[in-house]
Design an enzyme around this catalytic site. Structure first.
Site, PDB file in Angstrom:
ATOM      1  N   ASN A 162      59.099  30.156  11.805  1.00 24.34           N
ATOM      2  CA  ASN A 162      60.434  30.740  11.985  1.00 24.34           C
ATOM      3  C   ASN A 162      60.640  32.104  11.331  1.00 24.34           C
ATOM      4  O   ASN A 162      61.456  32.878  11.814  1.00 24.34           O
ATOM      5  CB  ASN A 162      61.533  29.739  11.607  1.00 24.34           C
ATOM      6  CG  ASN A 162      61.525  29.373  10.169  1.00 24.34           C
ATOM      7  OD1 ASN A 162      60.498  29.465   9.510  1.00 24.34           O
ATOM      8  ND2 ASN A 162      62.657  28.970   9.651  1.00 24.34           N
ATOM      9  N   GLU A 258      58.299  24.394   0.046  1.00 31.06           N
ATOM     10  CA  GLU A 258      59.599  24.919   0.478  1.00 31.06           C
ATOM     11  C   GLU A 258      59.947  24.188   1.761  1.00 31.06           C
ATOM     12  O   GLU A 258      59.303  24.398   2.793  1.00 31.06           O
ATOM     13  CB  GLU A 258      59.513  26.430   0.740  1.00 31.06           C
ATOM     14  CG  GLU A 258      59.245  27.265  -0.494  1.00 31.06           C
ATOM     15  CD  GLU A 258      60.437  27.372  -1.441  1.00 31.06           C
ATOM     16  OE1 GLU A 258      61.497  26.785  -1.151  1.00 31.06           O
ATOM     17  OE2 GLU A 258      60.285  28.027  -2.482  1.00 31.06           O
ATOM     18  N   CYS A 293      65.806  27.559   7.479  1.00 39.99           N
ATOM     19  CA  CYS A 293      65.966  26.506   6.465  1.00 39.99           C
ATOM     20  C   CYS A 293      67.267  26.699   5.696  1.00 39.99           C
ATOM     21  O   CYS A 293      67.846  25.736   5.221  1.00 39.99           O
ATOM     22  CB  CYS A 293      64.776  26.518   5.521  1.00 39.99           C
ATOM     23  SG  CYS A 293      64.521  28.130   4.779  1.00 39.99           S
ATOM     24  N   GLU A 471      59.788  30.601  -5.274  1.00 42.08           N
ATOM     25  CA  GLU A 471      59.022  31.717  -4.722  1.00 42.08           C
ATOM     26  C   GLU A 471      59.817  33.008  -4.896  1.00 42.08           C
ATOM     27  O   GLU A 471      60.997  32.985  -5.233  1.00 42.08           O
ATOM     28  CB  GLU A 471      58.741  31.487  -3.230  1.00 42.08           C
ATOM     29  CG  GLU A 471      57.791  30.327  -2.990  1.00 42.08           C
ATOM     30  CD  GLU A 471      57.341  30.194  -1.544  1.00 42.08           C
ATOM     31  OE1 GLU A 471      58.199  30.207  -0.648  1.00 42.08           O
ATOM     32  OE2 GLU A 471      56.118  30.066  -1.324  1.00 42.08           O
TER      33      GLU A 471
HETATM   34  P1  TAP Z   1      56.259  21.771  10.301  1.00 43.53           P
HETATM   35  O1  TAP Z   1      56.137  21.013  11.547  1.00 43.53           O
HETATM   36  O2  TAP Z   1      56.362  21.030   9.018  1.00 43.53           O
HETATM   37  O3  TAP Z   1      54.995  22.771  10.280  1.00 43.53           O
HETATM   38  C1  TAP Z   1      54.795  23.681   9.235  1.00 43.53           C
HETATM   39  C2  TAP Z   1      53.315  23.979   9.121  1.00 43.53           C
HETATM   40  O4  TAP Z   1      52.613  22.787   8.741  1.00 43.53           O
HETATM   41  C3  TAP Z   1      52.674  24.448  10.430  1.00 43.53           C
HETATM   42  O5  TAP Z   1      51.685  25.409  10.144  1.00 43.53           O
HETATM   43  C4  TAP Z   1      52.030  23.164  10.926  1.00 43.53           C
HETATM   44  O6  TAP Z   1      50.960  23.374  11.793  1.00 43.53           O
HETATM   45  C5  TAP Z   1      51.539  22.560   9.632  1.00 43.53           C
HETATM   46  N1  TAP Z   1      51.256  21.126   9.744  1.00 43.53           N
HETATM   47  C6  TAP Z   1      51.787  20.216  10.604  1.00 43.53           C
HETATM   48  N2  TAP Z   1      51.259  18.981  10.371  1.00 43.53           N
HETATM   49  C7  TAP Z   1      50.388  19.133   9.335  1.00 43.53           C
HETATM   50  C8  TAP Z   1      49.532  18.227   8.618  1.00 43.53           C
HETATM   51  N3  TAP Z   1      49.478  16.939   8.915  1.00 43.53           N
HETATM   52  N4  TAP Z   1      48.774  18.719   7.603  1.00 43.53           N
HETATM   53  C9  TAP Z   1      48.837  20.035   7.271  1.00 43.53           C
HETATM   54  N5  TAP Z   1      49.601  20.930   7.924  1.00 43.53           N
HETATM   55  C10 TAP Z   1      50.383  20.493   8.934  1.00 43.53           C
HETATM   56  O7  TAP Z   1      57.513  22.754  10.323  1.00 43.53           O
HETATM   57  P2  TAP Z   1      57.967  23.725  11.484  1.00 43.53           P
HETATM   58  O8  TAP Z   1      58.606  22.917  12.564  1.00 43.53           O
HETATM   59  O9  TAP Z   1      56.866  24.648  11.846  1.00 43.53           O
HETATM   60  O10 TAP Z   1      59.076  24.599  10.715  1.00 43.53           O
HETATM   61  C11 TAP Z   1      60.370  24.202  10.574  1.00 43.53           C
HETATM   62  C12 TAP Z   1      60.611  23.572   9.208  1.00 43.53           C
HETATM   63  O11 TAP Z   1      60.275  24.508   8.183  1.00 43.53           O
HETATM   64  C13 TAP Z   1      62.068  23.263   8.987  1.00 43.53           C
HETATM   65  O12 TAP Z   1      62.194  22.003   8.406  1.00 43.53           O
HETATM   66  C14 TAP Z   1      62.533  24.355   8.024  1.00 43.53           C
HETATM   67  O13 TAP Z   1      63.644  24.027   7.264  1.00 43.53           O
HETATM   68  C15 TAP Z   1      61.313  24.573   7.219  1.00 43.53           C
HETATM   69  N6  TAP Z   1      61.366  25.894   6.587  1.00 43.53           N
HETATM   70  C16 TAP Z   1      61.621  25.961   5.257  1.00 43.53           C
HETATM   71  C17 TAP Z   1      61.724  27.198   4.639  1.00 43.53           C
HETATM   72  C18 TAP Z   1      61.987  27.265   3.179  1.00 43.53           C
HETATM   73  S1  TAP Z   1      61.663  28.672   2.457  1.00 43.53           S
HETATM   74  N7  TAP Z   1      62.449  26.257   2.517  1.00 43.53           N
HETATM   75  C19 TAP Z   1      61.547  28.368   5.360  1.00 43.53           C
HETATM   76  C20 TAP Z   1      61.302  28.265   6.712  1.00 43.53           C
HETATM   77  C21 TAP Z   1      61.206  27.003   7.324  1.00 43.53           C
HETATM   78  P3  TAP Z   1      51.183  23.189  13.383  1.00 43.53           P
HETATM   79  O14 TAP Z   1      52.174  24.242  13.764  1.00 43.53           O
HETATM   80  O15 TAP Z   1      49.843  23.449  13.933  1.00 43.53           O
HETATM   81  O16 TAP Z   1      51.688  21.795  13.594  1.00 43.53           O
END
Ligand code: TAP
Length: 494
Positions: A162, A258, A293, A471
């Site tokens: 994102n 995070e 987030c 961070e």
């Molecule tokens: P996730 O589905 O959790 O994916 C994040 C990362 O983890 C991706 O690179 C993903 O790879 C990887 N991943 C997925 N399954 C994994 C596993 N079993 N082992 C290791 N890595 C794995 O999140 P998203 O949908 O991309 O992002 C949205 C989430 O991020 C929201 O909940 C949001 O709130 C959070 N977020 C938090 C922040 C802060 S700073 N708190 C900032 C931005 C976003 P793949 O894409 O290949 O599955």
């Protein structure tokens, strides 16, 4: 070449690549997955679905580079990183337009500001290597105790889609500044912009210091489990964050997490309506379709100004231009993919079926070129019960819940009433109300009459299920990417 053709040419340049040991490593199509533009649902390139062997090569290369990089004098590390930042700054627009193409976030309101901020974050940390200082004190007449801060080793950084450039810099630069080497696993939705960034930076870094392995969830798992990884830093969902934490616990590897949020925006009656509306639009990240987030997805507006606030909010959101994320006048783009559109619609439909009043604001783009795109109008859900899924769960879409409040204690308790604790925003001219509430809210990042995104030098991170560690600041860099060694010297001459 128009903007779309240019963005696709950038995507093609970094298609099917990982960045390992200082070079771009190509993969054949049968080991790659398609990267899809969510505004048109067309394939814009491919990225490798890296297996265990590729991850191992990247980690080995980072491990091999570690001793030399850790021993590089801090000022020299700083010089190298600053040269990399300068190269990055010269390509801000290219990276921003590629992120827009991959993720559907508008160039003007989203990706360009994100990348400009990523440069600032990187420059801040590039100047920091000399700040990794320890302490010294005279423990006894002949005894000096020293602490030195040393890097941890190879850092595994797993990031979401994102805000990919900003999160990349937030993790990679403090890790490198303190002498660690890094293996990054980008999200499968934003591999190309991360590759382009790695390629630009990598030209200025010693081979092996920065590596990027693309792939699906499994690839991240291989990174997390690798025995040569000495630190994990993850941004993403709570469920994957907990999974990473469990993997790290097995090997006692330190972790920064995070995670998600369900942040409140609390509007007091003394706030001018126009200011409240602007903060709601910025805080909700409507321009990013709410996919942040820190989106202030729960709006607590004082009863006495609710009607005029809602009227003005609807008018202002409806006036925002939704359309081609690459256009320089588009203000609202798409959601990340079709699955996310369906997920968001399900939340809204379930709320409607449960009796919640649903107000939809804005239209889809009129250009038929985007008729398959992942666009959704903004949605306000009026007064859903506090225990309902739309109030308790992170939707990650353009959906805000609206709640009225009358008493300080009532709003304090409601604002704290989820498992999350990432951020909060308070709007009032009363400094005593604002500070009292800020002290009572269980969240890690609270803004009073302010709507900033993550900034260099200001600690950022969550309470409760929103994460572990901080961070963006010097203290977080030292905490997250160094370990303390104590050296005790007895200099008694007898
Ligand atoms: P996730 O589905 O959790 O994916 C994040 C990362 O983890 C991706 O690179 C993903 O790879 C990887 N991943 C997925 N399954 C994994 C596993 N079993 N082992 C290791 N890595 C794995 O999140 P998203 O949908 O991309 O992002 C949205 C989430 O991020 C929201 O909940 C949001 O709130 C959070 N977020 C938090 C922040 C802060 S700073 N708190 C900032 C931005 C976003 P793949 O894409 O290949 O599955």
């Amino acid at each position: 070449m128009n903007r779309r053709e240019f963005a696709i040419s950038l995507a093609t340049e970094v298609s099917k690549l990982n960045y390992v040991n200082g070079t771009c490593c190509g993969q054949t199509s049968n080991t790659c997955f398609d990267v899809v533009d969510p505004a048109t649902m067309t394939c814009i390139g491919q990225a490798p679905d890296s297996g265990e062997e590729t991850v191992n090569a990247a980690v080995q290369s980072a491990s091999k580079a570690f001793d030399t990089w850790a021993a590089t004098p801090p000022l020299e590390r700083s010089r190298i990183l600053l040269a990399a930042v300068a190269a990055f700054e010269a390509r801000v627009d290219d990276i921003a337009i590629l992120i827009s193409l991959e993720t559907g976030r508008p160039f003007k309101t989203e990706t360009r500001p994100e990348v400009v901020n990523a440069v600032k974050i990187m420059r801040y940390f590039a100047g920091m290597p000399l700040e990794a200082k320890g302490e010294s004190f005279l423990y006894a007449p002949n005894v000096i105790a020293l602490t030195v801060r040393e890097p941890l080793g190879v850092v595994g950084a797993i990031i979401p889609w994102n805000v990919p450039a900003m999160l990349f810099c937030l993790k990679v630069t403090p890790a490198l500044a303190t002498g660690n080497t890094v293996v990054v696993k980008p999200a499968e939705q934003s591999p190309l912009s991360t590759m382009l960034l790695a390629k630009i930076l990598g030209d200025h870094l010693p081979a092996g210091v920065l590596n990027v392995v693309n792939g699906m969830g499994e690839t991240g798992q291989y990174v997390a489990q690798h025995p040569l990884i000495s630190k994990l830093t993850f941004t993403g969902s709570v469920s994957v964050g907990k999974h990473i934490y469990r993997i790290a616990a097995e090997r006692l590897v330190p972790v920064t997490l995070e995670l998600g949020g369900k942040s409140p925006l609390i509007i007091f009656p003394d706030v001018p309506i126009e200011k409240a509306v602007q903060h709601t639009i910025t805080g909700m990240r409507f321009s990013r379709q709410g996919q942040s987030c820190t989106s202030t997805t729960r709006i607590f507006v004082h009863d006495s100004i609710r009607t005029s606030f809602l009227d003005r909010l609807q008018f202002a959101v409806a006036a925002m231009k939704m359309g081609d994320p690459l256009d320089t006048d588009t203000e609202i783009g798409t959601l990340i993919n079709r699955e996310q559109v369906q997920r968001v619609c399900r939340f809204v439909e379930d709320a409607r079926n449960a009796g919640v009043v649903v107000q939809t604001i804005g239209n889809q783009p009129t250009d038929s070129y985007f008729s398959n795109g992942c666009f959704l109008p903004a949605v306000l859900l009026l007064d859903p019960p506090m225990e309902s899924p739309v109030v308790q769960q992170e939707i990650f879409g353009p959906v805000a819940t609206i709640h009225s409040w009358n008493s300080f204690e009532q709003v304090e308790s409601a604002a704290n009433g989820t498992e999350f604790g990432l951020s909060a925003c308070i709007l009032t001219n009363s400094i005593s109300d604002a500070l009292t509430l800020a002290r009572r809210l269980k969240a890690g990042f609270i803004q009073i009459n302010s709507g900033m995104v993550i900034q260099p030098g200001i600690s950022f991170g969550g309470y409760k299920s929103s994460g572990l560690g901080r961070e963006a600041s010097l203290s977080s860099m030292l905490e997250a990417f160094t370990q303390v060694k104590t050296i005790i010297v007895d200099h008694n001459r007898e």
